[in-house]
Motif scaffolding. Structure first.
Motif, PDB file in Angstrom:
ATOM      1  N   ALA A  72       0.832  -1.207   0.000  1.00  0.00           N
ATOM      2  CA  ALA A  72       0.000   0.000   0.000  1.00  0.00           C
ATOM      3  C   ALA A  72       0.864   1.253   0.000  1.00  0.00           C
ATOM      4  N   SER A  73       1.949   1.218   0.749  1.00  0.00           N
ATOM      5  CA  SER A  73       2.913   2.307   0.794  1.00  0.00           C
ATOM      6  C   SER A  73       4.198   1.757   1.409  1.00  0.00           C
ATOM      7  N   MET A  74       5.268   2.535   1.319  1.00  0.00           N
ATOM      8  CA  MET A  74       6.549   2.117   1.891  1.00  0.00           C
ATOM      9  C   MET A  74       7.184   3.255   2.665  1.00  0.00           C
ATOM     10  N   VAL A  75       7.770   2.901   3.813  1.00  0.00           N
ATOM     11  CA  VAL A  75       8.620   3.810   4.566  1.00  0.00           C
ATOM     12  C   VAL A  75      10.005   3.170   4.602  1.00  0.00           C
ATOM     13  N   LEU A  76      10.983   3.840   4.003  1.00  0.00           N
ATOM     14  CA  LEU A  76      12.333   3.296   3.897  1.00  0.00           C
ATOM     15  C   LEU A  76      13.268   4.110   4.784  1.00  0.00           C
ATOM     16  N   LEU A  77      13.796   3.477   5.819  1.00  0.00           N
ATOM     17  CA  LEU A  77      14.639   4.134   6.820  1.00  0.00           C
ATOM     18  C   LEU A  77      16.104   3.797   6.553  1.00  0.00           C
ATOM     19  N   GLY A  78      16.944   4.825   6.433  1.00  0.00           N
ATOM     20  CA  GLY A  78      18.335   4.573   6.069  1.00  0.00           C
ATOM     21  C   GLY A  78      18.413   3.814   4.760  1.00  0.00           C
ATOM     22  N   PRO A  79      17.705   4.271   3.711  1.00  0.00           N
ATOM     23  CA  PRO A  79      17.547   3.471   2.494  1.00  0.00           C
ATOM     24  C   PRO A  79      18.860   3.260   1.745  1.00  0.00           C
ATOM     25  N   VAL A  80      18.974   2.088   1.153  1.00  0.00           N
ATOM     26  CA  VAL A  80      20.179   1.739   0.394  1.00  0.00           C
ATOM     27  C   VAL A  80      19.784   1.281  -1.005  1.00  0.00           C
ATOM     28  N   THR A  81      20.755   1.330  -1.890  1.00  0.00           N
ATOM     29  CA  THR A  81      20.624   0.782  -3.230  1.00  0.00           C
ATOM     30  C   THR A  81      21.688  -0.295  -3.396  1.00  0.00           C
ATOM     31  N   ALA A  82      21.721  -0.928  -4.555  1.00  0.00           N
ATOM     32  CA  ALA A  82      22.734  -1.954  -4.809  1.00  0.00           C
ATOM     33  C   ALA A  82      24.134  -1.379  -4.610  1.00  0.00           C
ATOM     34  N   GLN A  83      25.010  -2.167  -4.042  1.00  0.00           N
ATOM     35  CA  GLN A  83      26.341  -1.690  -3.697  1.00  0.00           C
ATOM     36  C   GLN A  83      27.229  -1.536  -4.934  1.00  0.00           C
ATOM     37  N   ASP A  85      31.219  -1.688  -6.532  1.00  0.00           N
ATOM     38  CA  ASP A  85      32.163  -2.805  -6.471  1.00  0.00           C
ATOM     39  C   ASP A  85      32.978  -2.834  -5.183  1.00  0.00           C
ATOM     40  N   ALA A  86      33.474  -1.681  -4.739  1.00  0.00           N
ATOM     41  CA  ALA A  86      34.290  -1.655  -3.522  1.00  0.00           C
ATOM     42  C   ALA A  86      33.472  -2.057  -2.304  1.00  0.00           C
ATOM     43  N   ALA A  87      32.230  -1.600  -2.238  1.00  0.00           N
ATOM     44  CA  ALA A  87      31.367  -1.960  -1.117  1.00  0.00           C
ATOM     45  C   ALA A  87      31.022  -3.444  -1.149  1.00  0.00           C
ATOM     46  N   ARG A  88      30.829  -3.997  -2.340  1.00  0.00           N
ATOM     47  CA  ARG A  88      30.557  -5.440  -2.455  1.00  0.00           C
ATOM     48  C   ARG A  88      31.730  -6.238  -1.902  1.00  0.00           C
ATOM     49  N   ARG A  89      32.941  -5.833  -2.252  1.00  0.00           N
ATOM     50  CA  ARG A  89      34.121  -6.544  -1.744  1.00  0.00           C
ATOM     51  C   ARG A  89      34.204  -6.445  -0.226  1.00  0.00           C
ATOM     52  N   ALA A  90      33.949  -5.253   0.319  1.00  0.00           N
ATOM     53  CA  ALA A  90      34.020  -5.060   1.764  1.00  0.00           C
ATOM     54  C   ALA A  90      32.959  -5.880   2.485  1.00  0.00           C
ATOM     55  N   THR A  91      31.786  -5.965   1.898  1.00  0.00           N
ATOM     56  CA  THR A  91      30.700  -6.730   2.519  1.00  0.00           C
ATOM     57  C   THR A  91      31.018  -8.220   2.503  1.00  0.00           C
ATOM     58  N   ARG A  92      31.592  -8.709   1.423  1.00  0.00           N
ATOM     59  CA  ARG A  92      31.982 -10.121   1.359  1.00  0.00           C
ATOM     60  C   ARG A  92      33.128 -10.409   2.335  1.00  0.00           C
ATOM     61  N   TYR A 142      24.202 -14.427   9.378  1.00  0.00           N
ATOM     62  CA  TYR A 142      24.578 -13.039   9.108  1.00  0.00           C
ATOM     63  C   TYR A 142      25.499 -12.969   7.898  1.00  0.00           C
ATOM     64  N   ALA A 143      26.426 -13.907   7.802  1.00  0.00           N
ATOM     65  CA  ALA A 143      27.343 -13.933   6.663  1.00  0.00           C
ATOM     66  C   ALA A 143      26.577 -14.130   5.360  1.00  0.00           C
ATOM     67  N   GLN A 144      25.582 -15.006   5.376  1.00  0.00           N
ATOM     68  CA  GLN A 144      24.774 -15.207   4.172  1.00  0.00           C
ATOM     69  C   GLN A 144      24.019 -13.931   3.793  1.00  0.00           C
ATOM     70  N   ALA A 145      23.541 -13.209   4.792  1.00  0.00           N
ATOM     71  CA  ALA A 145      22.845 -11.954   4.504  1.00  0.00           C
ATOM     72  C   ALA A 145      23.802 -10.934   3.887  1.00  0.00           C
ATOM     73  N   CYS A 146      25.036 -10.887   4.396  1.00  0.00           N
ATOM     74  CA  CYS A 146      26.047 -10.006   3.809  1.00  0.00           C
ATOM     75  C   CYS A 146      26.278 -10.357   2.344  1.00  0.00           C
ATOM     76  N   GLU A 147      26.404 -11.639   2.064  1.00  0.00           N
ATOM     77  CA  GLU A 147      26.646 -12.071   0.693  1.00  0.00           C
ATOM     78  C   GLU A 147      25.440 -11.786  -0.199  1.00  0.00           C
ATOM     79  N   ALA A 148      24.236 -11.923   0.366  1.00  0.00           N
ATOM     80  CA  ALA A 148      23.028 -11.595  -0.401  1.00  0.00           C
ATOM     81  C   ALA A 148      23.009 -10.115  -0.757  1.00  0.00           C
ATOM     82  N   LEU A 149      23.369  -9.272   0.199  1.00  0.00           N
ATOM     83  CA  LEU A 149      23.419  -7.834  -0.060  1.00  0.00           C
ATOM     84  C   LEU A 149      24.469  -7.519  -1.118  1.00  0.00           C
ATOM     85  N   ALA A 150      25.635  -8.159  -1.017  1.00  0.00           N
ATOM     86  CA  ALA A 150      26.710  -7.897  -1.966  1.00  0.00           C
ATOM     87  C   ALA A 150      26.353  -8.341  -3.384  1.00  0.00           C
ATOM     88  N   SER A 151      25.456  -9.314  -3.504  1.00  0.00           N
ATOM     89  CA  SER A 151      25.072  -9.831  -4.817  1.00  0.00           C
ATOM     90  C   SER A 151      23.837  -9.148  -5.390  1.00  0.00           C
TER      91      SER A 151
END
Length: 219
Positions: A72-83, A85-92, A142-151
């Motif tokens: 119906a609607s969205m409230v996005l707090l501290g919103p992020v977009t896809a990372q 390359d450098a952020a993907r490496r750091a997250t992995r 938590y590690a899997q969630a990090c990898e999901a975010l990085a991908s």
């Protein structure tokens, strides 16, 4: 939750592998969005106002893109977009560290980088609460969630028809104000607000301001 529950039915859930939810399948952002859609069907009569934080905002974006009729609607707090390359490496790398040495190895750094010094100075419980939330997580999950975010990639947000509120802190180094403002342009109907002198842990650092913003947004 208590305040919002006086006017709305509030459902707060732990996603797959986090909090008190066991890990039932490998974690992906798309999979978490589909699980949220199933939960909305089961518990919210098929549609909900969705409130999300941090990685949850990317899940919410995928939810809205893949299942627009459920949002119906969205409230996005501290919103992020896809990372990038450098952020993907750091997250992995963070995922690898957690797998090798546990959540304690990253918790203090996340508290320092994720919360504003002004927030920690004003309320010592801010840093303690964030650290407690982190260290209670299962390292592999938590590690899997990090990898999901990085991908994860950014979804096409054109199907999202509902109103969107993007709310972040002026000192948020993750969901930076400029990220929130740019993300707002990808939605049909979005507004962006910045709370001064807080970091990325929006609800913990500024619960009153967040509550008032959500109440005003929901009417």
């Amino acid at each position: 939750m208590e305040r919002l529950a006086t006017t709305h039915r509030v459902i707060r859930y732990d996603f797959n592998g986090h909090g008190r939810s066991p890990l039932e399948e490998p974690i992906t952002v798309e999979g978490l969005a589909d699980q949220a859609a199933a939960l909305i069907d089961e518990l919210a009569d098929g549609q909900a106002h969705v409130v999300a934080h941090s990685m949850g905002t990317l899940i919410a974006q995928h939810l809205g893109a893949a299942h627009p009729d459920k949002v119906a609607s969205m409230v996005l707090l501290g919103p992020v977009t896809a990372q990038h390359d450098a952020a993907r490496r750091a997250t992995r790398e963070r995922a690898a560290t957690v797998r090798a040495t546990g959540m304690g190895a990253v918790a203090d750094a996340i508290v320092r980088s994720g919360t504003a010094p002004t927030s920690r100075a004003a309320n010592a419980l801010v840093g303690a609460c964030v650290r407690e939330m982190l260290t209670r997580q299962v390292p592999e999950n938590y590690a899997q969630a990090c990898e999901a975010l990085a991908s994860a990639e950014d979804p096409d947000l054109s199907p999202v028809a509902g109103r969107v509120l993007l709310l972040t802190g002026s000192a948020d180094a993750v969901g930076k104000p400029e990220i929130a403002q740019e993300l707002a342009t990808r939605f049909t109907d979005a507004e962006c607000h910045v709370i001064e002198d807080i970091g990325h842990w929006t609800v913990i650092e500024a619960p009153g301001e967040v509550l008032r913003a959500i109440e005003a947004f929901l009417g």
